[in-house]
Design an enzyme around this catalytic site. Structure first.
Site, PDB file in Angstrom:
ATOM      1  N   SER A  54       4.217  16.897 -75.163  1.00  0.00           N
ATOM      2  CA  SER A  54       3.100  17.738 -75.573  1.00  0.00           C
ATOM      3  C   SER A  54       3.032  18.925 -74.613  1.00  0.00           C
ATOM      4  CB  SER A  54       1.812  16.910 -75.511  1.00  0.00           C
ATOM      5  OG  SER A  54       0.693  17.690 -75.847  1.00  0.00           O
ATOM      6  N   LYS A 102       5.688  19.180 -79.139  1.00  0.00           N
ATOM      7  CA  LYS A 102       4.352  19.387 -79.732  1.00  0.00           C
ATOM      8  C   LYS A 102       3.690  20.538 -78.993  1.00  0.00           C
ATOM      9  CE  LYS A 102       0.144  16.747 -79.108  1.00  0.00           C
ATOM     10  NZ  LYS A 102      -0.500  15.415 -79.245  1.00  0.00           N
ATOM     11  N   LEU A 103       3.274  21.536 -79.752  1.00  0.00           N
ATOM     12  CA  LEU A 103       2.598  22.686 -79.144  1.00  0.00           C
ATOM     13  C   LEU A 103       1.097  22.554 -79.315  1.00  0.00           C
ATOM     14  CD1 LEU A 103       4.817  25.665 -80.400  1.00  0.00           C
ATOM     15  CD2 LEU A 103       5.045  24.329 -78.284  1.00  0.00           C
ATOM     16  N   LYS A 104       0.368  22.676 -78.220  1.00  0.00           N
ATOM     17  CA  LYS A 104      -1.088  22.745 -78.306  1.00  0.00           C
ATOM     18  C   LYS A 104      -1.443  24.135 -78.829  1.00  0.00           C
ATOM     19  CE  LYS A 104      -2.539  18.804 -76.559  1.00  0.00           C
ATOM     20  NZ  LYS A 104      -3.382  17.880 -77.349  1.00  0.00           N
ATOM     21  N   ASP A 151      -0.858  20.677 -82.318  1.00  0.00           N
ATOM     22  CA  ASP A 151      -2.104  19.912 -82.137  1.00  0.00           C
ATOM     23  C   ASP A 151      -3.223  20.872 -81.759  1.00  0.00           C
ATOM     24  OD1 ASP A 151      -4.107  18.113 -81.557  1.00  0.00           O
ATOM     25  OD2 ASP A 151      -3.028  17.080 -79.945  1.00  0.00           O
ATOM     26  N   GLU A 196      -1.850  18.350 -86.168  1.00  0.00           N
ATOM     27  CA  GLU A 196      -2.733  17.288 -85.671  1.00  0.00           C
ATOM     28  C   GLU A 196      -4.157  17.807 -85.469  1.00  0.00           C
ATOM     29  OE1 GLU A 196      -0.947  15.568 -82.195  1.00  0.00           O
ATOM     30  OE2 GLU A 196      -2.733  14.445 -81.613  1.00  0.00           O
ATOM     31  N   ASP A 209      -6.037  12.529 -85.175  1.00  0.00           N
ATOM     32  CA  ASP A 209      -6.094  11.904 -83.848  1.00  0.00           C
ATOM     33  C   ASP A 209      -7.557  11.514 -83.602  1.00  0.00           C
ATOM     34  OD1 ASP A 209      -6.280  11.397 -81.093  1.00  0.00           O
ATOM     35  OD2 ASP A 209      -5.277  13.211 -80.437  1.00  0.00           O
ATOM     36  N   LYS A 253      -3.844   5.931 -80.632  1.00  0.00           N
ATOM     37  CA  LYS A 253      -4.127   5.805 -79.201  1.00  0.00           C
ATOM     38  C   LYS A 253      -5.035   4.595 -79.042  1.00  0.00           C
ATOM     39  CE  LYS A 253      -4.124  10.795 -78.256  1.00  0.00           C
ATOM     40  NZ  LYS A 253      -4.998  11.968 -77.985  1.00  0.00           N
ATOM     41  N   GLY A 259      -0.782  10.018 -76.627  1.00  0.00           N
ATOM     42  CA  GLY A 259      -0.870   9.806 -75.191  1.00  0.00           C
ATOM     43  C   GLY A 259      -2.115  10.463 -74.650  1.00  0.00           C
TER      44      GLY A 259
HETATM   45  O1  OSB Z   1      -4.820  15.354 -78.291  1.00  0.00           O
HETATM   46  O2  OSB Z   1      -3.045  14.243 -78.078  1.00  0.00           O
HETATM   47  C1  OSB Z   1      -4.020  14.794 -77.565  1.00  0.00           C
HETATM   48  C2  OSB Z   1      -3.715  14.692 -73.764  1.00  0.00           C
HETATM   49  C3  OSB Z   1      -5.011  14.420 -73.405  1.00  0.00           C
HETATM   50  C4  OSB Z   1      -5.970  14.316 -74.383  1.00  0.00           C
HETATM   51  C5  OSB Z   1      -5.623  14.465 -75.739  1.00  0.00           C
HETATM   52  C6  OSB Z   1      -4.311  14.747 -76.095  1.00  0.00           C
HETATM   53  C7  OSB Z   1      -3.355  14.887 -75.087  1.00  0.00           C
HETATM   54  C8  OSB Z   1      -1.972  15.258 -75.350  1.00  0.00           C
HETATM   55  C9  OSB Z   1      -0.925  14.860 -74.353  1.00  0.00           C
HETATM   56  O3  OSB Z   1      -1.619  15.919 -76.303  1.00  0.00           O
HETATM   57  C10 OSB Z   1      -0.419  13.506 -74.621  1.00  0.00           C
HETATM   58  C11 OSB Z   1       0.396  13.015 -73.458  1.00  0.00           C
HETATM   59  O4  OSB Z   1       1.394  13.647 -73.138  1.00  0.00           O
HETATM   60  O5  OSB Z   1       0.022  11.982 -72.853  1.00  0.00           O
HETATM   61 MG    MG Z   2      -4.136  15.075 -80.266  1.00  0.00          MG
END
Ligand code: OSB
Ligand code: MG
Length: 371
Positions: free
Chosen positions: A136, A162-164, A190, A215, A240, A264, A292
């Site tokens: 991510s 995965k790009l935020k 995401d 996402e 999510d 999760k 994660g």
């Molecule tokens: O939205 O998936 C998420 C990390 C913290 C809180 C929410 C998210 C995330 C990540 C990273 O996208 C996931 C990871 O690398 O553990």
């Molecule tokens: Mg997410």
């Protein structure tokens, strides 16, 4: 199993680089660990609640209080006699606080399985021995910096990027990564609920880039909005934040709000509920993948076990330890050929390294059953 005591520990874990999402920038994880001590074995779990209530309403400080004041007294009600299967029912009268409940249950489960000599993966019904590892990638200052980061992760062997995204950082970075690295890389985005239904047309601008999924574009409560959006986009919608239970997964799938689910365990209240989410999705033909929460090796180990279940068919957000931490709490997890092996020792298969824990721990509190 008889619980002698439960220790709640807080550990400060600096991240190797700041992680920026639509809800904020993380530089340090305030990790809450649960250690369950029984005569036969010791169980460990990590609470995934973050330092601030930005991803969800839970946060580490509140999870610590609710465990000490409400969850552990209920766990201890039968004089400390418990089974992992009985934890969720015992804690059910307390509303919400799923991340806190998940960690309490997971620590009891780890102790139980370590005492029995059974790996968590086998207990849950895992069929996969290696988990495909994705990464991510946070929001960056500029597209060139993003391309540099993504290039590094691809060199490290990550099988999916995965790009935020957030308003102002969405179509352009996705288009740039697709153009620079080509059509063959597995790519997804995401939003962490940064958009509204009014952004549907804008988000359809992601459709040409062949994303595996988008996402959680909308708010946690707006499941119906995701169903509406799903009809307007060709990119599959994955939920999510909205999926807080097997029941929520069932309803979201039924109304067409998601074609894919991110699982999760903390978000749904535990590994046993997470397995039910997996089963509901499998029955509906909806693929799942392991999300994660920047876990240390403790949470990462347990997530790998869950991700071995058969309907986890998309690459995970379970990256190597070095993606997050210079020094993990456990022996580091490493990515080889784009996968991480599922631990095969009893329970979660790992425990904190005592010297590392002693170095990083900021607070310890011990609670005991009375009578
Ligand atoms: O939205 O998936 C998420 C990390 C913290 C809180 C929410 C998210 C995330 C990540 C990273 O996208 C996931 C990871 O690398 O553990
Ligand atoms: Mg997410």
């Amino acid at each position: 199993m008889k619980i002698e005591s439960v220790e709640l520990l807080r550990v400060g874990m600096p991240l190797v680089s700041p992680f920026r999402t639509s809800f904020g920038t993380q530089t340090l994880r305030d990790v809450l660990l649960v250690r369950v001590i029984t005569p036969e074995a010791e169980g460990w779990a990590e609470c995934v609640a973050m330092a601030d209530p930005l991803y969800s309403s839970e946060y580490a400080g509140a999870a610590h209080r609710v465990m000490a004041d409400h969850l552990l007294p209920r766990l201890f009600a039968a004089g400390g006699e418990v089974t992992a299967a009985a934890v969720a029912p015992a804690l059910a009268p307390v509303r919400g606080h799923r991340m806190a409940k998940a960690a309490v249950e997971a620590a009891v489960l780890d102790a139980e399985l370590k005492a029995a000599g059974v790996p968590l993966s086998r207990h849950l019904g895992a069929t996969q021995s290696h988990i495909v590892s994705g990464v991510s990638v946070g929001i960056h200052e500029s597209v060139p910096e993003l391309l540099n980061t993504v290039g590094g992760y691809l060199t490290d062997g990550y099988a999916r990027i995965k790009l935020k995204i957030e308003p102002g950082w969405d179509i352009e970075p996705v288009a740039a990564v697709r153009k620079h690295f080509g059509d063959d890389i597995l790519l997804q985005a995401d939003a962490n609920s940064a958009y509204t239904r009014a952004d549907a047309r804008h988000l359809a601008g992601l459709d040409p880039y062949g994303l595996l999924l988008l996402e959680q574009p909308l708010e946690e409560e707006d499941v119906a909005g995701h169903a509406e959006l799903a009809r307007l986009l060709t990119t599959p919608i994955c939920l999510d934040e909205s999926i807080v239970s097997a029941q929520a997964a069932h309803e979201a799938i039924r109304i067409g709000a998601c074609a894919i689910v991110n699982i999760k365990p903390g978000r749904v209240g535990g590994y046993l509920e997470a397995r039910r989410v997996h089963d509901v999705c499998a029955a509906a033909g909806v693929p799942v993948w392991a999300g994660g929460m920047l876990e240390t090796g403790i949470g990462r180990a347990a997530n790998l076990a869950l991700a071995g279940l058969p309907n986890f068919t998309l690459p995970s957000d379970i990256s190597g330890s070095d993606r997050y931490y210079r020094q993990d709490l456990t022996e580091p997890f490493r990515v080889t050929d784009g996968t991480i092996p599922v631990p095969d020792a009893p329970g979660i298969g790992v425990a904190p390294i005592p010297e590392v824990l002693d170095q990083l721990v900021t607070q310890r509190e011990t609670l005991r059953p009375t009578g």
